[in-house]
Enzyme design. Sequence first.
Site, PDB file in Angstrom:
ATOM      1  N   ASP A  54      53.033  18.250  67.382  1.00 12.25           N
ATOM      2  CA  ASP A  54      54.432  18.089  67.785  1.00 12.25           C
ATOM      3  C   ASP A  54      54.779  16.602  67.914  1.00 12.25           C
ATOM      4  O   ASP A  54      55.850  16.155  67.498  1.00 12.25           O
ATOM      5  CB  ASP A  54      54.649  18.809  69.127  1.00 12.25           C
ATOM      6  CG  ASP A  54      56.114  19.095  69.434  1.00 12.25           C
ATOM      7  OD1 ASP A  54      56.928  19.154  68.486  1.00 12.25           O
ATOM      8  OD2 ASP A  54      56.438  19.274  70.623  1.00 12.25           O
ATOM      9  N   HIS A  90      53.828  26.137  68.470  1.00 10.36           N
ATOM     10  CA  HIS A  90      54.929  25.295  68.001  1.00 10.36           C
ATOM     11  C   HIS A  90      54.412  24.111  67.170  1.00 10.36           C
ATOM     12  O   HIS A  90      54.852  23.886  66.038  1.00 10.36           O
ATOM     13  CB  HIS A  90      55.714  24.804  69.231  1.00 10.36           C
ATOM     14  CG  HIS A  90      56.759  23.791  68.942  1.00 10.36           C
ATOM     15  ND1 HIS A  90      57.971  24.106  68.378  1.00 10.36           N
ATOM     16  CD2 HIS A  90      56.778  22.447  69.152  1.00 10.36           C
ATOM     17  CE1 HIS A  90      58.698  23.006  68.247  1.00 10.36           C
ATOM     18  NE2 HIS A  90      57.999  21.979  68.712  1.00 10.36           N
TER      19      HIS A  90
HETATM   20 ZN   LIG Z   1      58.758  20.047  69.005  1.00 10.30          ZN
END
Ligand SMILES: [Zn+2]
Length: 345
Positions: A138, A238
């Site tokens: 991320d 994610h």
């Molecule tokens: Zn993110």
Amino acid sequence: MVADDLVWGFVGHDVEASLTSAGLPMHRERFNGIPTAKEVDRLVEVIKTTGADVAIAVGGGSTIDAVKAAGFLAGIRWANCPTVASTDAPCSALSVIYTETGEFSEYRFFPRNPDLVLVDSQIVANAPVSLLIAGVGDALATWLEARATSRSNSTTMAGGLPTLTGTALAQLSWDVLWENALPAIDAVLDHQVTPAVEKVIEANTLLSGLGFESGGLAAAHAIHNGLTAVPQTHGLAHGQKVNIGSVTQLVLEGAPTADIRDFIEFTTRVGLPTTLTEVGLQADDIASLTTIADAATVPGETIHSMPFEVRSADVVSALASIERFAQHVREDAKLPKPVPYVAHH
Ligand SMILES: [Zn+2]
């Protein structure tokens, strides 16, 4: 205090003991797992019926996103205690809302950031290393996306134009991770906190959070959102899906081949997916790739912050192309073959 049962099993006892000794009354509410509009509304009702004056998320990005949204709607203060460094959700003034089945639904923006973000590094190091790895995925995207947003001078997630400060923090996040991610991951495998681990926690949580909010998102996160539109990717973290978005963004940009190679090699070593195989997809499944690309390019998506026009067909081609290329990079670097991902329903 909002936490799922798993997290509360690890930290609930200490949290309760600490608040009791401070003479602070507390209500613990179970988080249901997905930050949906319905779950946010349910938490707002809990805040109202308990008369809580602060909402505190204890857990990962999903819990944090739900509590930020609920705290804002209920008009009380909210704080985050991330127990993992798996996303850059804790510091930002926005939440990502998903559908009941896990597809991206919307971004919700708030007029201010959390009142407090409190991280205990040992708790992060006690969690499975896969969560720290996802956070690296991320946070690496943050620089790629802030760089693109700065080149196009597009609007950032904070609602203004990119500042030198926001863009520089995004770049610092990248530099810190290239230098520290691999030793930090080795340390966390043994649940140890070292200076490298502290730096990676700061990069994943604070630098990436400020960097994406004030530096801007672009293709990588739009492609992440697109990936949530097909069931094959459900169950992935994610940051794992974001990394596929980062590789794809580099291809869309026509980045120098050496840069794409280096990124694939480094993030493979980190343990992030760099092939379609590892997120349950295939290069010749054009129907699924088109569903992903269509969702990634809807009007309003951050992919339109790229410094050039991106059409759905461009995303399909870029996505399909990473499979062979990443496999070759891995062979050349003597890295293991990708392990196919099968979504659990
Ligand atoms: Zn993110």
